[in-house]
Design a protein around this motif. Sequence first.
Motif, short mmCIF file in Angstrom:
data_model
loop_
_atom_site.label_atom_id
_atom_site.label_comp_id
_atom_site.label_asym_id
_atom_site.label_seq_id
_atom_site.Cartn_x
_atom_site.Cartn_y
_atom_site.Cartn_z
N GLY A 9 55.14 -27.86 74.79
CA GLY A 9 54.37 -27.49 75.98
C GLY A 9 52.96 -28.07 75.91
O GLY A 9 52.48 -28.68 76.87
N HIS A 10 52.29 -27.92 74.75
CA HIS A 10 50.92 -28.45 74.62
C HIS A 10 50.91 -29.97 74.83
O HIS A 10 49.95 -30.52 75.36
CB HIS A 10 50.33 -28.10 73.26
CG HIS A 10 49.69 -26.74 73.23
ND1 HIS A 10 48.71 -26.35 74.12
CD2 HIS A 10 49.86 -25.68 72.40
CE1 HIS A 10 48.33 -25.12 73.85
NE2 HIS A 10 49.02 -24.68 72.81
N LEU A 11 51.97 -30.67 74.41
CA LEU A 11 52.01 -32.12 74.63
C LEU A 11 52.25 -32.43 76.11
O LEU A 11 51.54 -33.27 76.70
CB LEU A 11 53.13 -32.76 73.79
CG LEU A 11 52.90 -32.79 72.28
CD1 LEU A 11 54.08 -33.44 71.57
CD2 LEU A 11 51.61 -33.55 71.93
N GLY A 37 44.33 -24.58 76.90
CA GLY A 37 44.72 -23.40 76.12
C GLY A 37 46.14 -22.98 76.46
O GLY A 37 46.88 -23.69 77.14
N ASP A 38 46.51 -21.80 75.97
CA ASP A 38 47.88 -21.34 76.21
C ASP A 38 48.10 -20.97 77.67
O ASP A 38 47.27 -20.31 78.29
CB ASP A 38 48.16 -20.13 75.30
CG ASP A 38 48.28 -20.56 73.86
OD1 ASP A 38 48.38 -21.78 73.61
OD2 ASP A 38 48.29 -19.68 72.98
N ASN A 39 49.22 -21.40 78.19
CA ASN A 39 49.59 -21.13 79.58
C ASN A 39 51.09 -21.31 79.72
O ASN A 39 51.73 -21.84 78.80
CB ASN A 39 48.82 -22.09 80.51
CG ASN A 39 49.25 -23.54 80.32
OD1 ASN A 39 50.17 -24.01 80.97
ND2 ASN A 39 48.61 -24.25 79.39
N ASN A 93 59.86 -24.96 72.93
CA ASN A 93 58.90 -24.98 71.84
C ASN A 93 57.47 -25.04 72.44
O ASN A 93 57.16 -25.93 73.24
CB ASN A 93 59.18 -26.22 70.97
CG ASN A 93 58.32 -26.28 69.74
OD1 ASN A 93 57.11 -26.05 69.80
ND2 ASN A 93 58.93 -26.60 68.61
N HIS A 94 56.64 -24.11 72.03
CA HIS A 94 55.27 -24.01 72.54
C HIS A 94 54.48 -25.32 72.30
O HIS A 94 53.66 -25.72 73.12
CB HIS A 94 54.61 -22.84 71.80
CG HIS A 94 53.21 -22.56 72.18
ND1 HIS A 94 52.86 -21.78 73.26
CD2 HIS A 94 52.03 -22.95 71.61
CE1 HIS A 94 51.55 -21.70 73.33
NE2 HIS A 94 51.02 -22.40 72.35
N LEU A 95 54.77 -25.99 71.20
CA LEU A 95 54.04 -27.23 70.87
C LEU A 95 54.43 -28.37 71.81
O LEU A 95 53.59 -29.20 72.18
CB LEU A 95 54.29 -27.62 69.41
CG LEU A 95 53.89 -26.54 68.39
CD1 LEU A 95 54.27 -26.95 66.98
CD2 LEU A 95 52.39 -26.27 68.47
ZN ZN Z 1 48.99 -22.80 71.89
#
Ligand code: ZN
Length: 349
Positions: A113-115, A308-310, A109-111
């Motif tokens: 990842g952000h955490l 940001g996104d990575n 889950n991308h979210l």
């Molecule tokens: Zn993102």
Amino acid sequence: MIILSIDTSCDETAAAVTSGRKILSNVIYSQVLLHKKWGGVVPSLAKRAHEERIDSVINRALKSANINIKKIDAIAVTQGPGLAIALGVGINKAMELALQYKKPLLGINHLEGHLYSAFAQNKKGNPKKNIAFPYLGMIISGGHTEFVLWKNHLEYELLGMTLDDAAGEALDKAGKLLGLGYPAGSVVERLAEQVGNVDEYKFPRPMIRSGDLNFSFAGLKTSFYYFLKTISEEEKNKRISYLASAFQEAVFDTILIKTEKAMKQTGISNLVVGGGVTANKYLRKKMRALTRKYKGAVHFPSMKVLTGDNAAMIGVAAWKKAERGLFSGTVDRQPRMQISSLAIEEKML
Ligand code: ZN
Ligand code: KG4
């Protein structure tokens, strides 16, 4: 465990190699210039650009980590949320490589990842930051504004989210109305800083009395739009920094008020915050002050490239799943995927 990770959820083609929390390489090809002239991300253009770049981005990530794909232990890929046709490019590539090199696969889950990006480390294992659950997790990006109760590795509870626009999206839309280009978050930050982050125009703080932990930024943008109609083009241009500053203040003040509510409601004063908007130094300062007031702390991604996104964040988020052998045979794209605790996972090995 060494993981090759891929993220193509929006407008960054990204691949990385990680080992636990350590980032061995992190390659991001940003499509921002491609979408700039359209004032936002165009999904079909994003898909084509991902297809064109994905192989070279993966190869660069492997090369810069100095590792052969045969030596990788698993492949992790963003499953969602994101743009369906963009997600598909990364997922297809990950499945193709998993099959070709007989590697286990993980859908992430991308979210998450952000955490996890707040706990990512460089090759040497810095910053050392211990992980001590529970945390009040927050994602503040161009696509999401959410509160998550982060109870443990792989255990999450969604506490609140935006009902319409995300915080970054609101900054981008206000920036567009001011003619600042796309994306506008960092330009708004700079203009606001120039005038000392003053709040001379009062814009609404939406949903602060809603009694829940949800957000709504669409109305704020509308009120900004109508306000701009009441002033002349000349005044708008002359006062642009003040307008940017007041709008940013309305967004951040709303976030801060809600965050304080979430801290009181959960009794948790330790925060983990990720997403593109957390590149903003003024927001970081405000959040630090808030958590200090409650004798807590806030953890942000330690490097700007991780806000940001990575793909490195996807690799780090895959760390505990891989350790527990929670692999998937295939990964289906889930454009509207929510953050949640592990559901029933298919075990491949
Ligand atoms: Zn993102
Ligand atoms: O996490 P991200 O790269 O993509 C999503 O997953 O959405 O976030 C992009 C968002 C954009 O809305 C951009 O304007 C915002 O993050 N942003 C900022 C700053 N840098 C990027 N917002 C405020 N201040 C910044 N310095």
